[in-house]
Structures are given as C-alpha cells and as structure tokens.
Scaffold this motif. Sequence first.
Motif, PDB file in Angstrom:
ATOM      1  N   ARG A 115      46.354 -22.341 -22.275  1.00  0.00           N
ATOM      2  CA  ARG A 115      47.274 -21.582 -22.409  1.00  0.00           C
ATOM      3  C   ARG A 115      48.642 -21.994 -22.819  1.00  0.00           C
ATOM      4  O   ARG A 115      48.657 -23.255 -22.761  1.00  0.00           O
ATOM      5  N   LEU A 116      49.257 -21.310 -22.459  1.00  0.00           N
ATOM      6  CA  LEU A 116      51.161 -21.367 -23.594  1.00  0.00           C
ATOM      7  C   LEU A 116      51.647 -20.129 -22.889  1.00  0.00           C
ATOM      8  O   LEU A 116      51.905 -19.482 -22.298  1.00  0.00           O
ATOM      9  N   TRP A 117      52.592 -21.875 -21.483  1.00  0.00           N
ATOM     10  CA  TRP A 117      53.872 -20.945 -21.034  1.00  0.00           C
ATOM     11  C   TRP A 117      53.146 -20.368 -20.120  1.00  0.00           C
ATOM     12  O   TRP A 117      53.915 -19.093 -19.558  1.00  0.00           O
ATOM     13  N   GLY A 118      52.113 -20.610 -19.640  1.00  0.00           N
ATOM     14  CA  GLY A 118      50.897 -19.996 -18.525  1.00  0.00           C
ATOM     15  C   GLY A 118      50.274 -18.345 -19.409  1.00  0.00           C
ATOM     16  O   GLY A 118      49.815 -18.207 -18.094  1.00  0.00           O
ATOM     17  N   PHE A 119      50.376 -18.424 -20.021  1.00  0.00           N
ATOM     18  CA  PHE A 119      49.689 -17.185 -20.211  1.00  0.00           C
ATOM     19  C   PHE A 119      48.189 -16.803 -21.398  1.00  0.00           C
ATOM     20  O   PHE A 119      48.303 -18.094 -21.795  1.00  0.00           O
ATOM     21  N   PRO A 120      47.793 -16.350 -20.950  1.00  0.00           N
ATOM     22  CA  PRO A 120      46.232 -17.089 -21.061  1.00  0.00           C
ATOM     23  C   PRO A 120      46.000 -16.998 -23.169  1.00  0.00           C
ATOM     24  O   PRO A 120      46.466 -16.271 -23.312  1.00  0.00           O
ATOM     25  N   PHE A 121      45.022 -17.712 -23.538  1.00  0.00           N
ATOM     26  CA  PHE A 121      45.427 -18.349 -25.092  1.00  0.00           C
ATOM     27  C   PHE A 121      45.012 -16.426 -25.748  1.00  0.00           C
ATOM     28  O   PHE A 121      45.326 -15.980 -27.180  1.00  0.00           O
ATOM     29  N   PHE A 122      44.473 -15.015 -25.249  1.00  0.00           N
ATOM     30  CA  PHE A 122      44.116 -14.166 -25.806  1.00  0.00           C
ATOM     31  C   PHE A 122      45.564 -13.897 -26.453  1.00  0.00           C
ATOM     32  O   PHE A 122      45.852 -13.054 -27.076  1.00  0.00           O
ATOM     33  N   TYR A 123      46.063 -13.424 -24.928  1.00  0.00           N
ATOM     34  CA  TYR A 123      47.613 -13.078 -25.407  1.00  0.00           C
ATOM     35  C   TYR A 123      48.713 -13.606 -26.132  1.00  0.00           C
ATOM     36  O   TYR A 123      49.500 -12.804 -27.020  1.00  0.00           O
ATOM     37  N   TRP A 124      48.915 -14.765 -26.116  1.00  0.00           N
ATOM     38  CA  TRP A 124      49.597 -15.850 -27.515  1.00  0.00           C
ATOM     39  C   TRP A 124      49.075 -16.037 -29.027  1.00  0.00           C
ATOM     40  O   TRP A 124      49.474 -15.566 -29.786  1.00  0.00           O
ATOM     41  N   TYR A 125      47.287 -15.532 -28.831  1.00  0.00           N
ATOM     42  CA  TYR A 125      47.072 -15.665 -29.744  1.00  0.00           C
ATOM     43  C   TYR A 125      47.363 -14.012 -31.120  1.00  0.00           C
ATOM     44  O   TYR A 125      47.676 -14.303 -31.878  1.00  0.00           O
ATOM     45  N   GLN A 126      47.210 -12.782 -30.001  1.00  0.00           N
ATOM     46  CA  GLN A 126      47.312 -12.329 -30.854  1.00  0.00           C
ATOM     47  C   GLN A 126      48.951 -11.671 -30.701  1.00  0.00           C
ATOM     48  O   GLN A 126      49.206 -11.045 -32.057  1.00  0.00           O
ATOM     49  N   LEU A 127      49.364 -12.109 -30.549  1.00  0.00           N
ATOM     50  CA  LEU A 127      50.797 -12.197 -30.354  1.00  0.00           C
ATOM     51  C   LEU A 127      51.230 -12.742 -31.488  1.00  0.00           C
ATOM     52  O   LEU A 127      52.654 -13.099 -32.070  1.00  0.00           O
ATOM     53  N   LEU A 128      50.799 -14.208 -31.326  1.00  0.00           N
ATOM     54  CA  LEU A 128      51.311 -15.084 -33.147  1.00  0.00           C
ATOM     55  C   LEU A 128      50.941 -14.333 -34.354  1.00  0.00           C
ATOM     56  O   LEU A 128      51.438 -14.206 -35.196  1.00  0.00           O
ATOM     57  N   TRP A 129      49.422 -13.258 -34.211  1.00  0.00           N
ATOM     58  CA  TRP A 129      48.713 -12.333 -35.270  1.00  0.00           C
ATOM     59  C   TRP A 129      49.907 -11.544 -35.486  1.00  0.00           C
ATOM     60  O   TRP A 129      50.647 -11.275 -37.033  1.00  0.00           O
ATOM     61  N   VAL A 130      51.198 -10.731 -34.844  1.00  0.00           N
ATOM     62  CA  VAL A 130      51.825  -9.659 -35.129  1.00  0.00           C
ATOM     63  C   VAL A 130      52.986 -10.581 -36.238  1.00  0.00           C
ATOM     64  O   VAL A 130      52.828 -10.266 -37.310  1.00  0.00           O
TER      65      VAL A 130
END
Length: 87
Positions: free
Chosen positions: A37-52
């Motif tokens: 998790r990153l700042w409480g966000f699951p890996f799925f969400y921040w990984y997808q945002l990173l790819w944006v």
Amino acid sequence: MSKLAAIRPAYWISGVLLAIAIVVPLLVSTYAKEEPRLWGFPFFYWYQLLWVFISAILVSICYQLVLREERKRRTAEGLPGPKEQGR
C-alpha cells in the motif's frame, strides 16, 4: 533495399515505447493485488495511476523522436517545414 530496412531507428524506438505503454498495463496479473500500500491506497490503484504518468512521458518521447526524424526527412528532400506549410 527492402521496405523494412528503410524504417529509421527513431520509428522502431517509438513503436517499442508505445507498445510498452499499451501492453504493460494490460498485464493484470502483475498488479492484481492489494499489497504494498502507498498512503493507504492498494497497489492496484497507485500502480495504474503511475502508468498514466509513465505513458504520458513515453508518448512525449515518441512524439519528439518522430518529429525530429520528420524534420530531417523533409530537410533532406528540400520540402518546407511544418511551420512554413501554412504560409
């Protein structure tokens, strides 16, 4: 000379970078998890945002490569540049 040999490296590099930006986010098994998790966000969400952001950077690099190659080609053929065409 074959048509394949006539393709310049800038176009190959751009194609590979664009393929990476498209294919990697489609590999769901690489990010279908909750941890870390990153700042409480699951890996799925921040990984997808990173790819944006990564995709935007890769598309920008591809645009610059193709634009530079197109300018070289037009100069070599004695054609006007993109800015001079509208005049």
